[in-house]
Motif scaffolding. Sequence first.
Motif, PDB file in Angstrom:
ATOM      1  N   GLY A  39      35.135  39.907  47.280  1.00  0.00           N
ATOM      2  CA  GLY A  39      34.742  41.155  47.821  1.00  0.00           C
ATOM      3  C   GLY A  39      35.925  41.881  47.953  1.00  0.00           C
ATOM      4  O   GLY A  39      35.943  43.092  47.903  1.00  0.00           O
ATOM      5  N   ILE A  40      37.229  41.352  48.448  1.00  0.00           N
ATOM      6  CA  ILE A  40      38.230  42.056  48.555  1.00  0.00           C
ATOM      7  C   ILE A  40      38.776  42.511  47.220  1.00  0.00           C
ATOM      8  O   ILE A  40      39.338  43.663  47.216  1.00  0.00           O
ATOM      9  CB  ILE A  40      39.371  41.054  49.145  1.00  0.00           C
ATOM     10  CG1 ILE A  40      39.142  40.809  50.615  1.00  0.00           C
ATOM     11  CG2 ILE A  40      40.785  41.713  49.093  1.00  0.00           C
ATOM     12  CD1 ILE A  40      39.633  39.697  51.135  1.00  0.00           C
ATOM     13  N   LEU A  41      38.595  41.734  46.313  1.00  0.00           N
ATOM     14  CA  LEU A  41      39.093  42.217  44.792  1.00  0.00           C
ATOM     15  C   LEU A  41      38.021  43.127  44.261  1.00  0.00           C
ATOM     16  O   LEU A  41      38.440  43.619  43.034  1.00  0.00           O
ATOM     17  CB  LEU A  41      39.229  40.760  43.796  1.00  0.00           C
ATOM     18  CG  LEU A  41      40.552  40.152  44.465  1.00  0.00           C
ATOM     19  CD1 LEU A  41      40.388  38.630  43.620  1.00  0.00           C
ATOM     20  CD2 LEU A  41      41.842  40.672  44.102  1.00  0.00           C
ATOM     21  N   ALA A  42      37.138  43.330  44.596  1.00  0.00           N
ATOM     22  CA  ALA A  42      35.891  44.053  43.920  1.00  0.00           C
ATOM     23  C   ALA A  42      36.290  45.611  43.560  1.00  0.00           C
ATOM     24  O   ALA A  42      35.632  46.017  42.979  1.00  0.00           O
ATOM     25  CB  ALA A  42      34.624  44.090  44.556  1.00  0.00           C
ATOM     26  N   ASP A  43      37.248  45.982  44.201  1.00  0.00           N
ATOM     27  CA  ASP A  43      37.774  47.309  44.313  1.00  0.00           C
ATOM     28  C   ASP A  43      38.521  47.630  42.790  1.00  0.00           C
ATOM     29  O   ASP A  43      39.063  48.598  42.446  1.00  0.00           O
ATOM     30  CB  ASP A  43      38.478  47.916  45.377  1.00  0.00           C
ATOM     31  CG  ASP A  43      39.887  47.593  45.533  1.00  0.00           C
ATOM     32  OD1 ASP A  43      40.314  46.732  44.778  1.00  0.00           O
ATOM     33  OD2 ASP A  43      40.394  48.042  46.724  1.00  0.00           O
ATOM     34  N   GLY A  44      38.854  46.344  42.259  1.00  0.00           N
ATOM     35  CA  GLY A  44      39.579  46.571  41.334  1.00  0.00           C
ATOM     36  C   GLY A  44      41.235  46.469  41.160  1.00  0.00           C
ATOM     37  O   GLY A  44      41.784  46.395  40.008  1.00  0.00           O
ATOM     38  N   THR A  45      41.794  46.505  42.322  1.00  0.00           N
ATOM     39  CA  THR A  45      43.138  46.435  42.672  1.00  0.00           C
ATOM     40  C   THR A  45      43.599  45.235  42.511  1.00  0.00           C
ATOM     41  O   THR A  45      43.197  44.035  43.291  1.00  0.00           O
ATOM     42  CB  THR A  45      43.425  47.050  43.966  1.00  0.00           C
ATOM     43  OG1 THR A  45      42.889  48.370  44.181  1.00  0.00           O
ATOM     44  CG2 THR A  45      45.073  46.869  44.243  1.00  0.00           C
ATOM     45  N   PRO A  46      44.629  44.669  41.685  1.00  0.00           N
ATOM     46  CA  PRO A  46      45.288  43.415  41.466  1.00  0.00           C
ATOM     47  C   PRO A  46      45.944  43.209  42.628  1.00  0.00           C
ATOM     48  O   PRO A  46      46.798  43.863  43.335  1.00  0.00           O
ATOM     49  CB  PRO A  46      46.179  43.699  40.245  1.00  0.00           C
ATOM     50  CG  PRO A  46      45.726  45.009  39.540  1.00  0.00           C
ATOM     51  CD  PRO A  46      45.079  45.815  40.726  1.00  0.00           C
ATOM     52  N   ARG A  47      45.737  41.886  43.074  1.00  0.00           N
ATOM     53  CA  ARG A  47      46.416  41.486  44.135  1.00  0.00           C
ATOM     54  C   ARG A  47      46.939  39.955  44.212  1.00  0.00           C
ATOM     55  O   ARG A  47      46.108  39.227  43.544  1.00  0.00           O
ATOM     56  CB  ARG A  47      45.372  41.292  45.607  1.00  0.00           C
ATOM     57  CG  ARG A  47      44.887  42.790  45.875  1.00  0.00           C
ATOM     58  CD  ARG A  47      44.203  42.633  47.149  1.00  0.00           C
ATOM     59  NE  ARG A  47      44.455  43.850  47.955  1.00  0.00           N
ATOM     60  CZ  ARG A  47      43.858  44.152  49.111  1.00  0.00           C
ATOM     61  NH1 ARG A  47      42.839  43.659  49.499  1.00  0.00           N
ATOM     62  NH2 ARG A  47      44.199  45.033  49.893  1.00  0.00           N
ATOM     63  N   HIS A  48      48.084  39.595  44.817  1.00  0.00           N
ATOM     64  CA  HIS A  48      48.681  38.269  44.868  1.00  0.00           C
ATOM     65  C   HIS A  48      47.888  37.372  45.938  1.00  0.00           C
ATOM     66  O   HIS A  48      47.425  37.854  47.130  1.00  0.00           O
ATOM     67  CB  HIS A  48      49.968  38.218  44.969  1.00  0.00           C
ATOM     68  CG  HIS A  48      50.563  39.132  45.880  1.00  0.00           C
ATOM     69  ND1 HIS A  48      51.142  38.564  47.083  1.00  0.00           N
ATOM     70  CD2 HIS A  48      51.038  40.536  45.900  1.00  0.00           C
ATOM     71  CE1 HIS A  48      51.557  39.433  47.752  1.00  0.00           C
ATOM     72  NE2 HIS A  48      51.664  40.744  47.108  1.00  0.00           N
ATOM     73  N   GLY A  49      48.482  36.346  46.020  1.00  0.00           N
ATOM     74  CA  GLY A  49      47.526  35.367  46.912  1.00  0.00           C
ATOM     75  C   GLY A  49      47.992  35.506  48.338  1.00  0.00           C
ATOM     76  O   GLY A  49      47.198  35.591  49.300  1.00  0.00           O
ATOM     77  N   TYR A  50      49.159  35.852  48.864  1.00  0.00           N
ATOM     78  CA  TYR A  50      49.719  36.244  50.010  1.00  0.00           C
ATOM     79  C   TYR A  50      48.918  37.377  50.476  1.00  0.00           C
ATOM     80  O   TYR A  50      48.506  37.522  51.817  1.00  0.00           O
ATOM     81  CB  TYR A  50      51.158  36.438  50.201  1.00  0.00           C
ATOM     82  CG  TYR A  50      51.674  36.919  51.502  1.00  0.00           C
ATOM     83  CD1 TYR A  50      51.931  36.033  52.587  1.00  0.00           C
ATOM     84  CD2 TYR A  50      51.791  38.256  51.953  1.00  0.00           C
ATOM     85  CE1 TYR A  50      52.154  36.172  53.917  1.00  0.00           C
ATOM     86  CE2 TYR A  50      52.347  38.534  53.070  1.00  0.00           C
ATOM     87  CZ  TYR A  50      52.611  37.557  54.059  1.00  0.00           C
ATOM     88  OH  TYR A  50      52.750  37.924  55.161  1.00  0.00           O
ATOM     89  N   ASP A  51      48.760  38.633  49.761  1.00  0.00           N
ATOM     90  CA  ASP A  51      48.147  39.769  49.946  1.00  0.00           C
ATOM     91  C   ASP A  51      46.783  39.457  50.163  1.00  0.00           C
ATOM     92  O   ASP A  51      46.215  40.167  51.316  1.00  0.00           O
ATOM     93  CB  ASP A  51      48.340  40.853  48.966  1.00  0.00           C
ATOM     94  CG  ASP A  51      47.615  42.043  49.076  1.00  0.00           C
ATOM     95  OD1 ASP A  51      48.029  42.492  50.599  1.00  0.00           O
ATOM     96  OD2 ASP A  51      47.254  42.957  48.276  1.00  0.00           O
TER      97      ASP A  51
END
Length: 184
Positions: A9-21
């Motif tokens: 759900g957090i990644l669903a907007d398409g923005t790449p994110r790393h583990g800590y984030d």
Amino acid sequence: MSAVHVLLGILADGTPRHGYDLKQAYDALLPRARPLAFGQAYATLGRMVRDELVEEAGHDSAGGPERTSYTITDTGHVTLRTWLGTVERPAPFVTDALFTKVVVALRTGSDGATARAYLTAQRAAHAERMRELTRAKTEPGANMSDVVSADYLLGHLDADLAWMQTTLTRLGALRAELHEGDHR
């Protein structure tokens, strides 16, 4: 609750994110839930890559150790939509410690004093927690997650209080019924 689905759900907007984030976003999204441990975040991401729900989107080391960023895949989107569209069945069994303690307290002592004392103390603890949650959700700067999670908990605490009051009102009859059953 599934950490996989929350991270999707957090990644669903398409923005790449790393583990800590992702761990920080998880904790911010669910402020009254158990925080996601760093080890769990990275282990979950590893399973998500293996299951092709997310893929690596790049690596950076902006002033620190190298970090891998992730994005959601088409399979991840389908998995998330399926999960969000699945209605949760209400729990088939009572598993709450509050219920268990009251039932056991009803069986101890002949006059119900143990159950009455426990219920009275627990009502006070519930009322204090409700005041804390009400303050938290009305603080300046409270965000949507703060308000929604506080409202959810307040609803559950309110239901507990109603049940405790009903149980206190019926205490004598419940004690008699329990002891009657013991002598059959």
